[in-house]
Write a protein that holds these residues in place. Structure first.
Motif: not given
Length: 680
Positions: A59-60, A66-70, A88-91, A550-555
């Motif tokens: 889910g998202y 908001g605290g469920f995934d935590f 967890p889902g991306v959306n 997921g992974s998302l760096t600035v570059p």
């Protein structure tokens, strides 16, 4: 006198893990923890029944879930022990699609489970977003040893949402039955019932929570978790059943969905007593129907009015608790309504139960059916709000007003009238009260948005979903907003019809990863002159500082924007030295955040879609990491010397920092730094 460790009996000792490990007795937990416990209980029940099952949760986040995934991450060892997979889902709609897949395991030649319980979670906007997935997945059906619960967190008063939400009608449109527990005690019990209903009917089952239920804490009696559910004897199951199958064309799916599945859910609810007659009387004439939190407020209202079991019998009062607001089980409602002169329906926001009871009683004993009163009375006068909260006070006034229309014993009538007048007087005082100070939400001390949301003179910015939304009520030339994933696209519809040349759009990295990349793609395709200011703060700050799913760096972010066709990309940061050894895509311009204004002035003159990546970690997340030893804690603090301060207040204006506070001195008002709230 103390107790030594050796004297503690491990079999009777109380621990914080009891909320997940205990199987009997009573435990202390909140609503979120009860939802984490739910699949563990179901897995234990399945194992006792000889089934080898697992659970898939996706889910998202978003308030009030908001605290469920935590909580799920914290309980990882307990999840692993019960073959519960949390991804967890991306959306929201991609998460729902993954949950849909959990019901298709029988099609895999390497399947290792008899079935998989699927659990989806999301707040109200996520339910709206998932309409297409819900309809497809619900038509396909659920696994007979799996089942699906869709947990919807509704924000009825838009306390943390851009619009108020009521998910009931979205579930109704997808033909998904909706359960609505009223307290923490019911959370796991109702969830187990929902799973059993889903397995029997082949339907996804909605499960509605709000902040007033999921965020409360209490002692829960675990006895209800041992309840065994019964199969209806008054429903004729069609050949082949109602669960998922393949191959299966869409027309056969639709026939089962429309003609059988909903009625199977109703039969299951009836057989297992989902709705409850809570108060009855020997000569009933006035009935109250309620659901969820509103039901708890009705009980409180009856206490306010001094109506106990004996008084209810004198009045002729019945109380009916609906735990499945849709579809409303008709036989229980008709039995409840028998002999009544009037039924008062008290429910949150738009009518759900009220419309159904009118429909179900219309052709039932038409000569003796009761009046139905809810949002409007029998003379079409508005009595219950469609948008305001149903509090205990609201319920008290509504019940007392309706009761005074009946012939009551004189002493009781006087008592109810006096209490009605008292609560009406209190309500009038509340409406007349004006707070001397209107306090609104604000950026945390040291928040990157204090700088990132500034725009040059003569420019405008649009808001979206995230903490930066608060710039709307600050002096930041920020106007209007969109739903999550639509940031800036309203400009595509405005730009062809105005002489205004350019706008800025605020967009968080969490929203970008969720769906914002699609908005940028649309902006590029339209050719509109627009600059996205992407705040890369390294956390989903608004819902508790979770990492991106997921992974998302600035570059990587810069490379994606470049590949999407964004004309110019600038990287602005408070620590440009960090990028001395980090390779950036060719053409990306790096600047210190002090140069943000100059960068913005340049980009507003560039045609097409451009972007600024504003790299600065969330201030509150920095505080969390420092406390956990995950980030160095600087040994430097900012102070203001009141003897030097001239009291101009410009430091507050320029910093927009809430830790800069007034200080009253003998020389007039100065400024000081609140060291407790300062994030250095």
């Amino acid at each position: 006198m103390g107790v030594t460790k050796s004297e503690v009996n491990p079999e009777t000792a109380i621990t914080l893990e009891d909320k997940y490990t205990a199987t009997e007795g009573k435990v202390f937990m909140n609503g979120t923890q009860a939802l984490v416990r739910l699949p563990m209980v179901q897995m234990r029940r399945d194992q006792a029944a000889g089934l080898n099952t697992g659970t898939f949760i996706s889910g998202y986040r978003g308030s009030p879930v908001g605290g469920f995934d935590f909580a799920l991450h914290q309980a990882r060892k307990h999840l692993d022990a019960h073959d519960i997979v949390f991804q967890p889902g991306v959306n929201e709609d991609l998460a729902a699609t993954a949950v849909w897949g959990s019901q298709q395991i029988s099609q895999s030649p390497g399947v290792t489970k008899d079935g998989v319980l699927g659990i989806w979670y999301g707040k109200g906007p996520g339910v709206d977003r998932c309409g297409d997935v819900f309809k497809h997945a619900n038509s396909f059906g659920t696994s007979p040893n799996g089942g699906v619960l869709a947990i919807a967190g509704d924000d009825h008063l838009a306390k943390s949402s851009t619009v108020a939400h009521q998910s009931d009608h979205a579930f109704m449109a997808a033909i998904i039955p909706l359960l609505f527990p009223s307290s923490v005690q019911e959370f796991t019990e109702m969830g187990l019932l929902g799973v059993a209903m889903s397995r029997y009917s082949g339907l996804w089952v909605g499960y509605k929570v709000i902040a007033d239920t999921i965020e409360t804490t209490g002692v829960v009696d675990l006895a209800g978790e041992k309840r065994q559910f019964v199969i209806p004897e008054d429903f004729e199951m069609p050949e082949g059943g109602l669960n998922i199958r393949w191959p299966d064309d869409r027309f056969a799916q639709d026939e089962r969905l429309q003609e059988y599945k909903g009625y199977a859910a109703i039969a299951f609810a009836r057989a297992n007593g989902v709705d409850q007659l809570v108060i009855d009387s020997q000569k009933p004439r006035f009935g109250i129907i309620s659901s969820g939190k509103a039901y708890e407020n009705v009980r409180e209202a009856l206490r306010h009015l001094g109506i106990d079991g004996k008084t209810a019998d004198e009045i002729g009062l019945r109380l009916y608790k609906v735990r499945m607001p849709w579809p409303l089980e008709p036989e229980g409602v008709r039995h409840f309504s028998e002999g009544l002169e009037e039924v008062l329906v008290i429910e949150e926001r738009r009518e759900v139960i009220e419309h159904q009871i009118k429909q179900q009683l219309f052709n039932w004993r038409s000569n003796v059916r009761p009046r139905i009163v809810g949002k409007f009375d029998h003379q079409d006068r508005h009595i219950l709000s469609l948008h305001e909260e149903v509090t205990a006070g609201v319920a008290t006034r509504a019940i007392a007003t309706r009761l005074l229309a009946f012939d009551l014993p004189e002493g009781l009538r006087d008592s109810i009238r006096e209490k009605l007048e008292y609560y009406q007087e209190r309500h009038a005082k509340k409406l007349a009260h004006k707070a001397p100070v209107n306090r609104v939400a604000h950026f945390c001390a040291g928040c990157p948005h204090n700088t990132s949301t500034k725009v040059p003179d003569g420019s405008r910015a649009f808001a979206g979903i995230g903490c930066h939304f608060m710039a709307l009520w600050m002096d930041r030339n920020t106007e209007t907003y969109t739903h999550m994933g639509g940031e800036g696209i309203t400009w595509v519809g405005t730009a062809p019809f105005t002489k205004e040349k350019h706008v800025f759009v605020n967009l968080g990295d969490g929203t970008y990863f969720h769906s914002g990349i699609m908005a940028i793609r649309q902006a590029v395709a339209s050719g509109a002159n627009i600059t996205y200011k992407l705040l890369y703060n390294d956390a989903v700050a608004m819902t508790g500082g979770q990492k991106l799913d997921g992974s998302l760096t600035v570059p990587e972010l810069a490379e994606q924007l470049k590949a999407e066709g964004v004309k110019e990309i600038w990287l602005v940061t408070d620590e440009p030295q960090r990028y001395e050894n980090i390779p950036l895509p060719q053409g990306i311009q790096l600047r210190h955040r002090d140069e943000l204004d100059a960068v913005q002035k340049h980009l507003r003159d560039v045609s097409g879609c451009t972007a600024i990546i504003y790299d600065q970690t969330c201030a509150t997340e920095k505080r969390r990491r420092r406390k956990r030893g995950q980030m160095p804690d600087p040994d430097k603090r900012v102070i203001i010397n009141p003897l030097v301060c001239e009291g101009c207040g410009d430091c507050s204006v320029q910093s927009n920092c809430i830790a800069v506070e007034p200080l009253e001195t003998e020389f007039g008002r100065k400024r000081q730094i609140n060291q407790s709230s300062c994030n250095k």
